[in-house]
Design a protein around this motif. Structure first.
Motif, mmCIF file in Angstrom:
data_model
loop_
_atom_site.group_PDB
_atom_site.id
_atom_site.type_symbol
_atom_site.label_atom_id
_atom_site.label_comp_id
_atom_site.label_asym_id
_atom_site.label_seq_id
_atom_site.Cartn_x
_atom_site.Cartn_y
_atom_site.Cartn_z
ATOM 1 N N TYR A 9 0.620 -1.424 -0.109
ATOM 2 C CA TYR A 9 0.202 0.090 -0.018
ATOM 3 C C TYR A 9 0.821 1.381 0.070
ATOM 4 O O TYR A 9 0.601 2.231 -0.791
ATOM 5 C CB TYR A 9 -0.840 0.024 1.041
ATOM 6 N N ARG A 25 1.206 4.362 -3.302
ATOM 7 C CA ARG A 25 0.745 5.770 -3.012
ATOM 8 C C ARG A 25 1.519 6.688 -4.102
ATOM 9 O O ARG A 25 2.848 6.677 -4.079
ATOM 10 C CB ARG A 25 0.932 6.331 -1.709
ATOM 11 N N GLN A 67 -2.466 9.166 -2.493
ATOM 12 C CA GLN A 67 -3.446 8.116 -3.171
ATOM 13 C C GLN A 67 -2.817 6.896 -3.620
ATOM 14 O O GLN A 67 -1.927 6.821 -4.446
ATOM 15 C CB GLN A 67 -4.561 8.850 -3.956
ATOM 16 N N ARG A 115 -3.785 4.267 -6.145
ATOM 17 C CA ARG A 115 -4.920 3.809 -7.056
ATOM 18 C C ARG A 115 -4.801 2.362 -7.324
ATOM 19 O O ARG A 115 -3.719 1.711 -7.014
ATOM 20 C CB ARG A 115 -4.392 4.786 -8.315
ATOM 21 N N ASP A 117 -15.698 7.034 -8.574
ATOM 22 C CA ASP A 117 -15.041 7.665 -7.445
ATOM 23 C C ASP A 117 -15.848 8.978 -7.402
ATOM 24 O O ASP A 117 -15.916 9.560 -6.360
ATOM 25 C CB ASP A 117 -13.632 7.766 -7.843
ATOM 26 N N ASN A 156 -15.354 9.931 1.592
ATOM 27 C CA ASN A 156 -13.577 9.912 1.364
ATOM 28 C C ASN A 156 -13.248 8.497 0.404
ATOM 29 O O ASN A 156 -13.008 7.399 1.388
ATOM 30 C CB ASN A 156 -12.890 10.162 2.597
ATOM 31 N N HIS A 175 -10.403 7.627 -0.688
ATOM 32 C CA HIS A 175 -9.063 7.136 -0.281
ATOM 33 C C HIS A 175 -9.203 6.488 0.968
ATOM 34 O O HIS A 175 -8.714 5.374 1.238
ATOM 35 C CB HIS A 175 -7.925 8.507 -0.198
ATOM 36 N N ARG A 176 -10.069 7.167 2.095
ATOM 37 C CA ARG A 176 -10.026 6.412 3.472
ATOM 38 C C ARG A 176 -10.780 5.166 3.250
ATOM 39 O O ARG A 176 -10.787 4.028 3.845
ATOM 40 C CB ARG A 176 -10.607 7.266 4.517
ATOM 41 N N ARG A 216 -11.328 2.960 0.542
ATOM 42 C CA ARG A 216 -10.495 1.871 0.094
ATOM 43 C C ARG A 216 -9.444 1.540 1.220
ATOM 44 O O ARG A 216 -9.183 0.024 1.219
ATOM 45 C CB ARG A 216 -9.560 2.360 -1.198
#
Length: 347
Positions: free
Chosen positions: A146, A150, A154, A156, A234, A243, A245-246, A248
């Motif tokens: 992870y 980034r 982010q 993806r 998205d 949110n 990002h949060r 995921r």
């Protein structure tokens, strides 16, 4: 053309039928798991043993049930539920029904941890040493994947997949190296662990897995509706205040916890997190509010049934349950994939 009300009613009926059928099959499988094997028990003999409780397990029948078969059954149910829910979450995160938890390296990372504990004969946590090392290594690997995925703060989806492929390759090389360096006894243990098995299950193992799985599934359910909105894209999720990002990150974290807890105690059991959510989705639809609990039941059923087969297929032999799930999951996935490709072609 069917109305929205009739479509909703039909889907609700399919969901009720799915949960009812899965629950009935799960109950039947649990009964078989406790009664059949090299030491046979009848249902009439089982009931007094269960009502007497574990403290009364003085004779052979009660010891077999309470000390061997029930821990193994419960561990299998927990492992299957964890893998099923983990797969459902990953498919929602990647918006792809072909995704599974191993995509981001948690399973292969856990394999490295287990192999290292076996090769270097580490016993810091007693009988829990291998599961602890496997769990920690699986979590660590996913965290690294992870972090490396980034860009501009982010992670993806495409980045996660690509970095996950690299992480799986590196972990595979590490496992191969450790297997080569291992003495014969450790090499056999590594090989057997990679096949996946519930042999040697104990109430201590079951309790540890139960705590993690219960907490993780409790965290997964509140994410279900948000993941349904994320399936619209998205931008749609962002416009309703989610949110992305949060979301995921939370889904990946919960899926990683579930998968790491499962494989650390049962080894690498494949196809459960891939096939079960896919089957559930074809029956009950894509709504995660239904998909997540149904995948938990379906995963538990597949692993429990696989363990019954593993214990009884060959006399005086205990096959790895991962072999059964691969034999069932591989062809099933191929059939589902062909149906999906044919449907997309018609569209």
């Amino acid at each position: 053309m069917s109305s929205p009300a009739s479509t909703f009613a039909a889907r609700r009926g399919r969901c009720i039928a799915l949960f009812s059928a899965t629950g009935a099959l799960l109950a039947a499988t649990a009964l078989l798991s406790v009664t059949v094997g090299q030491y046979q028990l009848s249902p009439s003999e089982l009931w007094p043993i269960l009502t007497a409780g574990p403290l009364a397990a003085a004779d052979l029948d009660a010891s077999v049930v309470w000390q061997i078969r029930l821990p193994r059954l419960v561990l299998g149910l927990l492992v299957g539920a964890a893998l099923g829910v983990g797969g459902a979450l990953m498919q929602a995160v990647f918006a792809n029904p072909l995704a599974e938890p191993s995509v981001i390296g948690v399973s292969s990372g856990a394999g490295v941890g287990a192999a290292a504990a076996l090769v270097f004969d580490i016993t810091a946590f007693g009988t829990m040493t291998v599961p602890v090392f496997a769990f920690a290594a699986g979590i660590f690997t996913t965290a690294v994947v992870y972090r490396l995925s980034r860009v501009d703060g982010q992670a993806r989806v495409l980045n996660l997949i690509l970095v996950g492929i690299a992480a799986n390759a590196i972990a595979g090389a590490c496992i191969s190296t450790l297997t080569f360096l291992a003495p014969t006894s450790a090499r056999e243990q590594i090989t057997f662990w990679q096949m996946g098995s519930l042999a040697g299950a104990s109430w201590a193992h079951t309790g540890a897995v139960a705590a993690v799985v219960a907490a993780a599934i409790a965290l997964a359910m509140p994410l279900a509706r948000k993941l349904d909105i994320l399936a619209l894209g998205d931008q749609a999720a962002f416009h309703v205040g989610i949110n992305v990002h949060r979301l995921r990150l939370a889904a990946i974290a919960v899926s990683t916890l579930l998968t790491a807890a499962a494989v650390s105690f049962a080894g690498l059991i494949g196809f459960v997190g891939l096939v079960i959510p896919h089957i559930v989705r074809t029956v009950a639809g894509p709504a995660n509010t239904t998909l997540i609990p149904a995948s938990a039941l379906g995963g538990a059923l597949l692993v429990a049934a696989g363990d019954v087969f593993a214990r009884t297929a060959i006399d005086f032999a205990d096959l790895p349950v991962g072999i059964f799930t691969a034999f069932i999951g591989g062809p099933t996935f191929f059939i589902l994939l062909r149906q999906m490709l044919r449907k997309n072609h018609q569209l």
